[in-house]
Design a protein around this motif. Structure first.
Motif, PDB file in Angstrom:
ATOM      1  N   ALA A  43     -15.869 -18.112 -23.142  1.00 33.63           N
ATOM      2  CA  ALA A  43     -15.190 -16.706 -23.352  1.00 33.63           C
ATOM      3  C   ALA A  43     -16.071 -15.635 -23.148  1.00 33.63           C
ATOM      4  O   ALA A  43     -15.629 -14.792 -22.305  1.00 33.63           O
ATOM      5  N   ASN A 171     -10.345  -3.504 -26.256  1.00 30.31           N
ATOM      6  CA  ASN A 171     -10.487  -4.834 -26.197  1.00 30.31           C
ATOM      7  C   ASN A 171      -9.215  -5.185 -26.161  1.00 30.31           C
ATOM      8  O   ASN A 171      -8.470  -5.469 -27.197  1.00 30.31           O
ATOM      9  N   GLU A 172      -8.809  -5.541 -24.994  1.00 31.15           N
ATOM     10  CA  GLU A 172      -7.088  -6.113 -24.919  1.00 31.15           C
ATOM     11  C   GLU A 172      -6.942  -7.272 -25.525  1.00 31.15           C
ATOM     12  O   GLU A 172      -5.832  -7.524 -26.328  1.00 31.15           O
ATOM     13  N   TRP A 173      -8.161  -8.190 -25.603  1.00 27.58           N
ATOM     14  CA  TRP A 173      -7.759  -9.532 -26.486  1.00 27.58           C
ATOM     15  C   TRP A 173      -7.359  -9.373 -27.710  1.00 27.58           C
ATOM     16  O   TRP A 173      -6.651  -9.989 -28.158  1.00 27.58           O
ATOM     17  N   PHE A 229      -9.699 -17.710 -22.375  1.00 26.88           N
ATOM     18  CA  PHE A 229      -9.375 -18.198 -23.694  1.00 26.88           C
ATOM     19  C   PHE A 229      -8.775 -19.725 -23.505  1.00 26.88           C
ATOM     20  O   PHE A 229      -8.283 -20.275 -24.334  1.00 26.88           O
ATOM     21  N   VAL A 240      -6.163 -20.173 -29.831  1.00 26.67           N
ATOM     22  CA  VAL A 240      -5.925 -18.904 -30.553  1.00 26.67           C
ATOM     23  C   VAL A 240      -5.234 -19.046 -31.604  1.00 26.67           C
ATOM     24  O   VAL A 240      -5.384 -18.496 -32.834  1.00 26.67           O
ATOM     25  N   HIS A 270      -0.825 -13.500 -19.221  1.00 28.72           N
ATOM     26  CA  HIS A 270      -2.445 -13.524 -18.852  1.00 28.72           C
ATOM     27  C   HIS A 270      -2.935 -14.700 -18.167  1.00 28.72           C
ATOM     28  O   HIS A 270      -4.108 -14.770 -17.739  1.00 28.72           O
ATOM     29  N   TYR A 278      -8.342 -11.965 -20.882  1.00 33.86           N
ATOM     30  CA  TYR A 278      -8.053 -10.784 -21.375  1.00 33.86           C
ATOM     31  C   TYR A 278      -9.373  -9.912 -21.139  1.00 33.86           C
ATOM     32  O   TYR A 278     -10.357 -10.276 -21.308  1.00 33.86           O
ATOM     33  N   SER A 280     -11.914  -7.153 -21.897  1.00 31.23           N
ATOM     34  CA  SER A 280     -12.735  -6.681 -23.086  1.00 31.23           C
ATOM     35  C   SER A 280     -13.970  -5.788 -22.778  1.00 31.23           C
ATOM     36  O   SER A 280     -14.158  -5.642 -21.444  1.00 31.23           O
TER      37      SER A 280
END
Length: 291
Positions: A43, A171-173, A229, A240, A270, A278, A280
């Motif tokens: 990641a 941070n989109e994640w 991810f 997740v 995504h 995602y 970040s």
């Protein structure tokens, strides 16, 4: 140079203020990270080169890795300090067992690991040339105490390099996973500065706490990169949902179904040919212990 081996204490000495973090990291949360070490390391791969370039580890240096987890950064530091040594510290016994296993497989003889709460651990004084931490310094209940202890472990002029998350909105994640798993519920953010991923997101706080601990020359560089991810949406969903399963607490069956479906939809949106990504954003923070 002979290897310096530091053993794991039978009982973790933790700051009482850090009890919640110790329970989490030396419990189920740390065990999950240990079991999914490859995913966590993958990641953050996009940040790896800039992080080690900033550290500039020399072949004879002694390196302290704070919040080392399963030890990828410690092992890479040991490879750079081929005639020196690297010591990784973490709260999690499970992650440290995996770190030691991987170091043995890779036949690294200048690396060791210790279970420690850096806020209160009796650090060897002026024993290290450089301290590093890849997203491991945001979880201290008493960041001032931790950074003072790290400074004391560095020789005068020693370097400190950290990678910390910028604010949640960058941070989109985080926002995507949080929104999906909330299933329409309000999900309050922790207070600013509270232990958690974004505790050091404020540049002013980073500069202040490092200066108070005895560091100078503090520089923050903005970094942004996609985070991976999983190989596909299905694999990412398993990872997740396991990581954030605690967010389903208090939901009935219908709510749990909605949350997990929302997560699946987000992950599918995504998905790219080489995995699920995602956005970040981090701060790459460098500082020098006062001479």
């Amino acid at each position: 140079m002979s290897q310096v081996v530091i053993g794991m204490p039978e009982v973790l000495r933790a700051d009482p203020a850090n009890a919640d973090q110790a329970r989490a990291w030396d419990g189920d949360e740390g065990a999950y990270w240990a079991a999914h070490a490859d995913v966590f390391d993958r990641a953050l791969r996009a940040y790896h080169d800039a992080f080690f370039d900033a550290a500039g580890i020399g072949r004879e240096e002694a390196v302290l890795d704070i919040g080392c987890g399963t030890g990828q950064t410690t092992r890479d530091a040991a490879r750079a300090a081929v005639a020196g040594r690297a010591v990784g510290m973490d709260l999690s016994a499970a992650m440290l067992r995996e770190a030691r296993r991987r170091a043995a497989v890779e036949e690294l003889r200048n690396v060791s690991f210790e279970q420690a709460d850096v806020q209160v651990h009796p650090m060897p004084r002026e024993a290290f040339d450089v301290a590093i931490s890849r997203t491991g310094t945001m979880f201290f209940a008493d960041a001032a105490a931790a950074f003072r202890n790290i400074a004391a472990a560095l020789r005068p002029g020693g370097r400190f390099v950290q990678l910390v998350w910028q604010e949640a909105a960058r941070n989109e994640w985080f926002s995507a996973f949080r929104d999906a798993m909330a299933a329409g519920r309000p999900m309050p953010m922790p207070p600013p500065g509270a232990p958690g991923p974004f505790a050091l997101a404020d540049p002013g706080r980073i500069r202040a706490v490092l200066a108070d601990a005895g560091f100078t020359g503090v520089v923050l560089r903005e970094q942004s990169a996609p985070m991976w991810f999983g190989a596909d949406a299905r694999a990412a969903h398993r990872f997740v949902s396991g990581l954030l399963g605690w967010m389903l607490e208090g939901l009935g069956e219908e709510g749990r179904t909605a949350a997990l479906h929302g997560l699946q939809q987000s992950l599918t949106r995504h998905e790219q040919p080489d995995g699920v990504f995602y956005g970040s954003a981090t701060w790459l923070v460098t500082a020098v212990r006062e001479t």
